[in-house]
Design an enzyme around this catalytic site. Structure first.
Site, PDB file in Angstrom:
ATOM      1  N   GLY A   1      16.785  48.023  33.853  1.00  0.00           N
ATOM      2  CA  GLY A   1      16.911  46.871  32.962  1.00  0.00           C
ATOM      3  C   GLY A   1      18.066  47.094  31.999  1.00  0.00           C
ATOM      4  O   GLY A   1      19.035  47.785  32.327  1.00  0.00           O
TER       5      GLY A   1
ATOM      6  N   ILE B   1      18.252  48.809  29.076  1.00  0.00           N
ATOM      7  CA  ILE B   1      18.441  50.198  28.652  1.00  0.00           C
ATOM      8  C   ILE B   1      18.716  51.091  29.858  1.00  0.00           C
ATOM      9  O   ILE B   1      19.598  51.966  29.812  1.00  0.00           O
ATOM     10  CB  ILE B   1      17.199  50.685  27.866  1.00  0.00           C
ATOM     11  CG1 ILE B   1      17.079  49.899  26.544  1.00  0.00           C
ATOM     12  CG2 ILE B   1      17.286  52.178  27.580  1.00  0.00           C
ATOM     13  CD1 ILE B   1      15.785  50.135  25.785  1.00  0.00           C
TER      14      ILE B   1
ATOM     15  N   HIS C   1       9.411  59.744  19.316  1.00  0.00           N
ATOM     16  CA  HIS C   1       9.644  58.305  19.553  1.00  0.00           C
ATOM     17  C   HIS C   1      10.708  57.777  18.584  1.00  0.00           C
ATOM     18  O   HIS C   1      10.432  56.907  17.758  1.00  0.00           O
ATOM     19  CB  HIS C   1       8.340  57.502  19.409  1.00  0.00           C
ATOM     20  CG  HIS C   1       8.443  56.125  20.026  1.00  0.00           C
ATOM     21  ND1 HIS C   1       7.360  55.412  20.471  1.00  0.00           N
ATOM     22  CD2 HIS C   1       9.525  55.330  20.278  1.00  0.00           C
ATOM     23  CE1 HIS C   1       7.738  54.248  20.959  1.00  0.00           C
ATOM     24  NE2 HIS C   1       9.067  54.174  20.845  1.00  0.00           N
TER      25      HIS C   1
ATOM     26  N   GLU D   1       0.574  59.190  21.166  1.00  0.00           N
ATOM     27  CA  GLU D   1       1.450  59.390  20.017  1.00  0.00           C
ATOM     28  C   GLU D   1       0.911  58.654  18.791  1.00  0.00           C
ATOM     29  O   GLU D   1       0.274  57.610  18.939  1.00  0.00           O
ATOM     30  CB  GLU D   1       2.879  58.928  20.340  1.00  0.00           C
ATOM     31  CG  GLU D   1       3.011  57.453  20.641  1.00  0.00           C
ATOM     32  CD  GLU D   1       4.438  57.067  21.032  1.00  0.00           C
ATOM     33  OE1 GLU D   1       4.969  57.617  22.003  1.00  0.00           O
ATOM     34  OE2 GLU D   1       5.002  56.199  20.337  1.00  0.00           O
TER      35      GLU D   1
ATOM     36  N   ARG E   1       7.568  54.131  27.646  1.00  0.00           N
ATOM     37  CA  ARG E   1       6.288  54.182  26.954  1.00  0.00           C
ATOM     38  C   ARG E   1       5.482  55.309  27.590  1.00  0.00           C
ATOM     39  O   ARG E   1       5.577  55.527  28.812  1.00  0.00           O
ATOM     40  CB  ARG E   1       5.505  52.864  27.116  1.00  0.00           C
ATOM     41  CG  ARG E   1       6.015  51.705  26.286  1.00  0.00           C
ATOM     42  CD  ARG E   1       5.675  51.859  24.810  1.00  0.00           C
ATOM     43  NE  ARG E   1       6.071  50.703  24.028  1.00  0.00           N
ATOM     44  CZ  ARG E   1       7.213  50.616  23.351  1.00  0.00           C
ATOM     45  NH1 ARG E   1       8.075  51.600  23.360  1.00  0.00           N
ATOM     46  NH2 ARG E   1       7.482  49.534  22.629  1.00  0.00           N
TER      47      ARG E   1
HETATM   48  P1  NAP Z   1      14.194  45.268  30.217  1.00  0.00           P
HETATM   49  O1  NAP Z   1      15.624  44.955  30.204  1.00  0.00           O
HETATM   50  O2  NAP Z   1      13.208  44.178  30.253  1.00  0.00           O
HETATM   51  O3  NAP Z   1      13.935  46.289  31.431  1.00  0.00           O
HETATM   52  C1  NAP Z   1      12.658  46.716  31.724  1.00  0.00           C
HETATM   53  C2  NAP Z   1      12.547  47.352  33.072  1.00  0.00           C
HETATM   54  O4  NAP Z   1      11.149  47.329  33.394  1.00  0.00           O
HETATM   55  C3  NAP Z   1      13.292  46.589  34.165  1.00  0.00           C
HETATM   56  O5  NAP Z   1      13.838  47.484  35.069  1.00  0.00           O
HETATM   57  C4  NAP Z   1      12.196  45.776  34.798  1.00  0.00           C
HETATM   58  O6  NAP Z   1      12.379  45.553  36.162  1.00  0.00           O
HETATM   59  C5  NAP Z   1      10.976  46.646  34.636  1.00  0.00           C
HETATM   60  N1  NAP Z   1       9.792  45.780  34.631  1.00  0.00           N
HETATM   61  C6  NAP Z   1       9.576  44.684  33.857  1.00  0.00           C
HETATM   62  N2  NAP Z   1       8.389  44.132  34.174  1.00  0.00           N
HETATM   63  C7  NAP Z   1       7.873  44.878  35.164  1.00  0.00           C
HETATM   64  C8  NAP Z   1       6.676  44.821  35.928  1.00  0.00           C
HETATM   65  N3  NAP Z   1       5.794  43.835  35.720  1.00  0.00           N
HETATM   66  N4  NAP Z   1       6.457  45.758  36.867  1.00  0.00           N
HETATM   67  C9  NAP Z   1       7.359  46.732  37.079  1.00  0.00           C
HETATM   68  N5  NAP Z   1       8.516  46.838  36.387  1.00  0.00           N
HETATM   69  C10 NAP Z   1       8.762  45.928  35.446  1.00  0.00           C
HETATM   70  O7  NAP Z   1      13.782  46.122  28.928  1.00  0.00           O
HETATM   71  P2  NAP Z   1      14.703  47.111  28.078  1.00  0.00           P
HETATM   72  O8  NAP Z   1      15.296  46.373  26.953  1.00  0.00           O
HETATM   73  O9  NAP Z   1      15.567  47.893  28.995  1.00  0.00           O
HETATM   74  O10 NAP Z   1      13.564  48.062  27.462  1.00  0.00           O
HETATM   75  C11 NAP Z   1      12.769  48.857  28.339  1.00  0.00           C
HETATM   76  C12 NAP Z   1      11.662  49.546  27.574  1.00  0.00           C
HETATM   77  O11 NAP Z   1      12.171  50.644  26.843  1.00  0.00           O
HETATM   78  C13 NAP Z   1      10.982  48.691  26.484  1.00  0.00           C
HETATM   79  O12 NAP Z   1      10.056  47.783  27.027  1.00  0.00           O
HETATM   80  C14 NAP Z   1      10.323  49.751  25.651  1.00  0.00           C
HETATM   81  O13 NAP Z   1       9.016  50.034  26.135  1.00  0.00           O
HETATM   82  C15 NAP Z   1      11.222  50.969  25.847  1.00  0.00           C
HETATM   83  N6  NAP Z   1      11.937  51.317  24.606  1.00  0.00           N
HETATM   84  C16 NAP Z   1      11.752  52.547  24.061  1.00  0.00           C
HETATM   85  C17 NAP Z   1      12.413  52.889  22.908  1.00  0.00           C
HETATM   86  C18 NAP Z   1      12.255  54.259  22.300  1.00  0.00           C
HETATM   87  O14 NAP Z   1      12.419  54.396  21.096  1.00  0.00           O
HETATM   88  N7  NAP Z   1      11.971  55.273  23.080  1.00  0.00           N
HETATM   89  C19 NAP Z   1      13.255  51.958  22.271  1.00  0.00           C
HETATM   90  C20 NAP Z   1      13.434  50.722  22.867  1.00  0.00           C
HETATM   91  C21 NAP Z   1      12.774  50.406  24.043  1.00  0.00           C
HETATM   92  P3  NAP Z   1      13.572  44.647  36.743  1.00  0.00           P
HETATM   93  O15 NAP Z   1      14.779  45.519  36.659  1.00  0.00           O
HETATM   94  O16 NAP Z   1      13.142  44.355  38.112  1.00  0.00           O
HETATM   95  O17 NAP Z   1      13.647  43.444  35.839  1.00  0.00           O
END
Ligand code: NAP
Length: 312
Positions: A152, A154, A278, A260, A231
């Site tokens: 996605g 990130i 985190h 966490e 997560r």
């Molecule tokens: P994103 O652009 O929506 O990408 C999410 C990824 O998850 C995509 O590859 C998507 O697949 C996949 N996905 C979504 N729905 C799904 C489902 N129902 N089944 C299987 N896979 C699914 O989100 P992002 O902005 O990259 O953020 C990703 C995650 O990073 C956030 O949701 C959050 O939990 C985490 N995060 C962590 C931190 C931290 O501090 N560690 C900070 C920010 C975010 P597709 O490629 O097929 O769409």
């Protein structure tokens, strides 16, 4: 009259802006919000939410005029989106503004794990180096084979960075994407089989619960390193710790955990993990941008204009 309610632990700057720009009332938790007087709750139209506690339909029902929950953070798995939809409550998040920081941390953790930077820091500080002890050789990362589980926003930033480290890129997503020649796998086990490093960048929530299963970890294998910035829920943590302890997996670098901030104590005893609290998006600049985007969504909502980053 409280039209905007902010729930969570906000920085002083964000709290001041919520009050000054939006006239928000701020409480520290969902419990405190639920405990507000019924007359106060009745006037709330928008909630600025920051936290990981579950925000479900029963809580939404305490705010009969609620039209928006603006989440602080891109991951909104704490908010029961289906409950919001059935109540015609819109949900927004703060995407994109944090991509760089989270991707930077993922790459930094991977390098730290391979090059044993935490142990190297200790070696230099402790006097062991000055005493003539040699720091053990460690593992080369550049040029290795890496898989991104969830390409996605990130995940893509992480992949772009690792491509600059001359790594062979593989990925899994729900469908194949336009990439510069990276290899798509339609199954997480096949992805893990093809690589030595697996970086998890999935959304959290029930759909991705335990996707990094024992089977995926075994496919990654004894030379494999897992990085998780998504997560804690995406990984079978018991299977992970078992394999880190007995060598069925080489190492891990983790920013997120199931329980966490009270992480499983077995992690702290491991020498082959890099642990972070985190803090993926935790820089001054990015946190300020996240707060601004959260407030901007509330401002347009209150003005009756289209939401900027609506997810439901
Ligand atoms: P994103 O652009 O929506 O990408 C999410 C990824 O998850 C995509 O590859 C998507 O697949 C996949 N996905 C979504 N729905 C799904 C489902 N129902 N089944 C299987 N896979 C699914 O989100 P992002 O902005 O990259 O953020 C990703 C995650 O990073 C956030 O949701 C959050 O939990 C985490 N995060 C962590 C931190 C931290 O501090 N560690 C900070 C920010 C975010 P597709 O490629 O097929 O769409």
């Amino acid at each position: 009259m409280t039209e905007v309610l902010a729930i969570g632990s906000f920085s002083d700057v964000d709290a001041a802006a919520l009050r000054d720009d939006l006239g928000a009332r701020i409480v520290d938790s969902l419990d405190s919000a639920a405990a507000l007087h019924e007359e106060t709750r009745a006037t709330v139209r928008a909630i600025a939410f920051k936290g990981h506690a579950t925000f479900d339909g029963a809580l939404m029902d305490l705010f009969p005029a609620l039209g928006l929950i603006a989440n602080y953070g891109v991951g909104y798995d704490a908010i029961k989106v289906a409950d919001a939809q059935t109540r015609s409550v819109a949900v927004t998040n703060t995407p994109d503004v944090l991509n760089d920081d989270v991707a930077d941390l993922a790459v930094g953790m991977l390098i730290a794990q391979c090059r044993r930077m935490v142990q190297g820091d200790d070696h230099a500080r402790s006097g062991a180096w000055a005493d003539g002890q040699e720091f053990p050789l460690n593992r080369k990362m550049s040029g290795g084979r890496v898989g991104i589980l969830g390409l996605g926003r990130i995940g893509r930033e992480i992949a772009d960075r690792l491509a600059a480290f001359k790594m062979e890129l593989h990925y899994w997503s729900r469908g194949e994407k336009q990439t510069p020649g990276w290899t798509y796998h339609d199954d997480p086990v096949a992805l893990a089989n093809a690589v030595d490093y697996l970086v998890v960048a999935l959304v959290g929530g029930p759909e991705t619960e335990g996707m990094v299963s024992a089977e995926v970890l075994d496919a990654l294998g004894e030379n494999g390193v897992l990085v998780n910035i998504s997560r804690g829920s995406t990984v079978d943590e018991v299977a992970l710790i078992d394999r880190l302890e007995d060598g069925r997996l080489a190492g891990a670098a983790l920013d997120v955990f199931r329980s966490e901030p009270g992480i499983d104590p077995r992690f702290a005893a491991l020498d082959n993990v890099v642990l972070q609290p985190h803090q993926g998006s935790g820089t001054h600049v990015t946190r300020a941008a996240m707060g601004q985007l959260q407030r901007d969504n509330i401002a347009v909502f209150m003005a009756g204009r289209p939401l900027l980053t609506q997810v439901a």
